[in-house]
Design an enzyme around this catalytic site. Structure first.
Site, PDB file in Angstrom:
ATOM      1  N   CYS A  75      25.100  24.206  34.688  1.00 56.58           N
ATOM      2  CA  CYS A  75      26.377  23.510  34.890  1.00 56.58           C
ATOM      3  C   CYS A  75      26.665  22.552  33.749  1.00 56.58           C
ATOM      4  O   CYS A  75      27.809  22.276  33.431  1.00 56.58           O
ATOM      5  CB  CYS A  75      26.335  22.749  36.200  1.00 56.58           C
TER       6      CYS A  75
ATOM      7  N   GLU B 107      29.048  18.327  43.591  1.00 55.08           N
ATOM      8  CA  GLU B 107      28.485  18.447  42.241  1.00 55.08           C
ATOM      9  C   GLU B 107      29.000  19.767  41.686  1.00 55.08           C
ATOM     10  O   GLU B 107      28.491  20.837  42.016  1.00 55.08           O
ATOM     11  CB  GLU B 107      26.948  18.451  42.301  1.00 55.08           C
TER      12      GLU B 107
HETATM   13  P1  NAD Z   1      28.948  29.051  44.505  1.00 56.30           P
HETATM   14  O1  NAD Z   1      30.054  28.131  44.682  1.00 56.30           O
HETATM   15  O2  NAD Z   1      29.228  30.490  44.488  1.00 56.30           O
HETATM   16  O3  NAD Z   1      27.823  28.853  45.627  1.00 56.30           O
HETATM   17  C1  NAD Z   1      27.194  27.630  45.884  1.00 56.30           C
HETATM   18  C2  NAD Z   1      26.771  27.602  47.337  1.00 56.30           C
HETATM   19  O4  NAD Z   1      27.928  27.618  48.137  1.00 56.30           O
HETATM   20  C3  NAD Z   1      25.914  28.774  47.792  1.00 56.30           C
HETATM   21  O5  NAD Z   1      24.884  28.293  48.617  1.00 56.30           O
HETATM   22  C4  NAD Z   1      26.885  29.627  48.552  1.00 56.30           C
HETATM   23  O6  NAD Z   1      26.299  30.410  49.555  1.00 56.30           O
HETATM   24  C5  NAD Z   1      27.767  28.578  49.176  1.00 56.30           C
HETATM   25  N1  NAD Z   1      29.066  29.082  49.605  1.00 56.30           N
HETATM   26  C6  NAD Z   1      29.700  30.201  49.226  1.00 56.30           C
HETATM   27  N2  NAD Z   1      30.893  30.288  49.849  1.00 56.30           N
HETATM   28  C7  NAD Z   1      30.998  29.189  50.621  1.00 56.30           C
HETATM   29  C8  NAD Z   1      32.022  28.696  51.501  1.00 56.30           C
HETATM   30  N3  NAD Z   1      33.146  29.357  51.708  1.00 56.30           N
HETATM   31  N4  NAD Z   1      31.818  27.514  52.101  1.00 56.30           N
HETATM   32  C9  NAD Z   1      30.677  26.816  51.886  1.00 56.30           C
HETATM   33  N5  NAD Z   1      29.684  27.240  51.094  1.00 56.30           N
HETATM   34  C10 NAD Z   1      29.849  28.419  50.457  1.00 56.30           C
HETATM   35  O7  NAD Z   1      28.306  28.531  43.190  1.00 56.30           O
HETATM   36  P2  NAD Z   1      27.255  29.256  42.356  1.00 56.30           P
HETATM   37  O8  NAD Z   1      27.890  30.434  41.684  1.00 56.30           O
HETATM   38  O9  NAD Z   1      26.051  29.457  43.186  1.00 56.30           O
HETATM   39  O10 NAD Z   1      26.948  28.149  41.252  1.00 56.30           O
HETATM   40  C11 NAD Z   1      27.608  28.097  40.030  1.00 56.30           C
HETATM   41  C12 NAD Z   1      28.544  26.932  39.940  1.00 56.30           C
HETATM   42  O11 NAD Z   1      27.906  25.740  40.328  1.00 56.30           O
HETATM   43  C13 NAD Z   1      29.048  26.667  38.545  1.00 56.30           C
HETATM   44  O12 NAD Z   1      30.416  26.369  38.606  1.00 56.30           O
HETATM   45  C14 NAD Z   1      28.270  25.456  38.100  1.00 56.30           C
HETATM   46  O13 NAD Z   1      28.885  24.681  37.117  1.00 56.30           O
HETATM   47  C15 NAD Z   1      28.129  24.721  39.369  1.00 56.30           C
HETATM   48  N6  NAD Z   1      26.954  23.876  39.305  1.00 56.30           N
HETATM   49  C16 NAD Z   1      27.083  22.529  39.310  1.00 56.30           C
HETATM   50  C17 NAD Z   1      25.962  21.730  39.208  1.00 56.30           C
HETATM   51  C18 NAD Z   1      26.013  20.235  39.222  1.00 56.30           C
HETATM   52  O14 NAD Z   1      24.965  19.651  39.404  1.00 56.30           O
HETATM   53  N7  NAD Z   1      27.153  19.610  39.032  1.00 56.30           N
HETATM   54  C19 NAD Z   1      24.716  22.321  39.099  1.00 56.30           C
HETATM   55  C20 NAD Z   1      24.637  23.707  39.094  1.00 56.30           C
HETATM   56  C21 NAD Z   1      25.751  24.471  39.227  1.00 56.30           C
END
Ligand code: NAD
Length: 475
Positions: A255, A221
């Protein structure tokens, strides 16, 4: 369980042990009954309901300022509403589904059986730290799975509280692993039966690559640049109202937020004025206004400021809408910035904005606006404002996006029965509605041979009878 507590320790063994424990428990109870699943959902529902004030406080502490109404509405109610929907639809969804069988194979019969996948890993982000964590957990439980959640390290108070909330379940049913990227990387490299990730596209790529090592089915997502397109016949004031709401909900850290606006060229100045008036009406002040949410941390605020600087440096005109002209930086709030004359070389038209900045792109014909959208990566949402049905269909048929909302913003995600997910760059797979239950289960096709059947006809040695049958079938 904290994955990153000792910086040098490898988080993988503890996650693996938790997964193995859940898998053993799953194998001991491979097909939880409807009653069991409903009870689990009710337990989660009660825990969320009872701790809603603590949840509001934790999210607020993580953000600095976070609208109580937005936490209660989007996150707490959103979660409870998902659980309510799941409870109401689970019985019919669990029933095996009969499928038609060709006359050749009758009286055998065919059906699709929905089977829990097993142990599901869920990785969630910080921007809606409850709503993007608990509904996937609830849906996975409803589908009969066991779940391990890794919430975001950037919303640590909420993550810690989620661990407490979910402790209403035994560890071998639901478990929380906290930690940052190292824990996330270890988490996504586990041999899950399904991995469900919400977050940025850049981390999404890493997650998908890690999942591919064990061929783990994966839902991503992600985000993207969702366009807000206004037809020239649509009242500007109404469009501006929707825009101001959608863009400033959670201060744009959504998002699904409209990322940029495509506005008929001759209406651009009018739209700017209408948005300015609407923002003033919705947020007469911002600094101490509890409705106006802060940017989560310095890192995100700095990124947004650099995005604006880059636009200014490259010749954009930035209109700041700060109705009471207040100092906001020290409370980590950012007023709405409208970016005019943006060009595709600017970050603001390249990366997902994820904050209160709105580039306004003028267009001449609807086909030009559609072309702008389809020439770019497929977004999570398309917002189109037009009362004319035929043009709505015209645009929907010619653009791709995870979902769409006509004449409003964000509300597609609040429809429990509508699937939610991206396409291409905005993600893969879906949840919400029956699609969510299907995501977390295996739809097993089963053919039941009947006691009396003509199956032997297909076996060698092939003779005259099969010749005649084939001749008839291939006539
Ligand atoms: P992020 O990618 O920084 O982090 C998301 C999660 O991934 C966190 O739990 C983080 O600890 C984990 N993570 C970080 N590095 C990782 C790795 N190397 N391997 C696996 N997991 C890892 O995202 P964010 O900044 O927390 O969220 C913002 C983004 O999420 C935006 O791009 C937004 O559009 C998207 N988003 C999408 C939806 C949706 O439903 N489609 C909803 C909310 C946010």
């Amino acid at each position: 369980m904290s994955g990153d507590r000792t910086p040098s320790a490898d988080p993988a063994p503890a996650i693996r042990a938790a997964l193995d424990r859940q898998r053993a428990a799953y194998l001991a109870e491979p097909m939880p009954s409807l009653q069991t699943r409903l009870e689990r959902l009710s337990r989660l529902e009660t825990a969320v309901r009872e701790r809603q004030e603590e949840l509001v406080a934790a999210v607020r502490a993580d953000f600095g300022e976070r609208s109580r109404h937005e936490t209660l509405g989007a996150e707490v109610f959103g979660t409870l509403s998902t659980i309510h929907w799941l409870k109401g639809h689970l019985a019919s969804w669990m029933r095996p589904e009969a499928r038609a069988i060709s006359w050749l194979f009758r009286p055998g019969r065919g059906e699709v059986r929905r089977q829990p996948k097993g142990v599901v890993g869920v990785i969630s982000p910080w921007n809606y730290p409850i709503y993007l964590a608990l509904p996937p957990v609830a849906t996975a439980l409803a589908a009969g799975n066991r779940v391990i959640l890794k919430p975001s390290e950037l919303s640590p108070r909420t993550s810690a509280l989620l661990e407490e909330v979910l402790s209403v379940f035994p560890d071998d049913l639901v478990r929380v692993v906290t930690g940052g990227p190292r824990t996330g990387a270890a988490f996504s490299s586990m041999p899950w039966d399904h991995l469900f990730y919400t977050g940025s596209s850049s981390v999404g790529r890493l997650v998908l690559a890690a999942a591919s090592q064990h061929l783990v089915p994966c839902t991503l997502e992600l985000g993207g640049k969702s366009p807000f397109i206004v037809h020239e016949s649509y009242p500007l004031k109404l469009a501006a109202q929707r825009l101001a709401f959608g863009k400033l909900y959670n201060a744009g850290q959504t998002c699904l937020a409209p990322d940029y606006a495509l506005i008929p060229r001759r209406h651009v100045e009018g739209f700017v004025e209408a948005v300015r008036a609407e923002v003033k009406r919705l947020y007469p002040t911002m600094r101490t206004n509890p409705d106006y949410t802060s940017i989560i941390n310095e890192g995100q605020l700095g990124r947004l400021e650099r995005t604006l600087e880059d636009a200014r440096d490259k010749g954009a005109r930035v209109v700041t809408v700060n109705p009471a002209d207040e100092e906001l930086r020290d409370v980590r709030k950012l007023p709405l910035s409208l970016v005019l004359d943006a060009t595709p070389e600017m970050t603001v038209l390249q990366d997902e904005i994820f904050g209160p900045i709105l580039p306004i792109v003028p267009y001449d014909t609807l086909d030009d606006a559609i072309r702008w959208v389809v020439e770019r990566p497929r977004p999570l949402a398309v917002y189109y404002f037009d009362h004319e049905r035929q043009r709505q269909r015209y645009l929907l048929d010619r653009t791709h996006s995870g979902g769409a909302c006509i004449n409003d913003v964000l509300l597609q995600v609040a429809q429990d029965a509508l699937p939610f997910g991206g396409i291409g760059a905005s993600g893969m797979g879906m949840y919400h509605g029956v699609e969510g239950l299907d995501t977390f289960s295996h739809r097993k096709a089963v053919f039941y041979q009947s006691r009396v059947n003509g199956g032997a006809l297909l076996h060698p040695p092939y003779g005259a009878l099969l010749d005649r049958l084939l001749k008839f079938l291939l006539r």
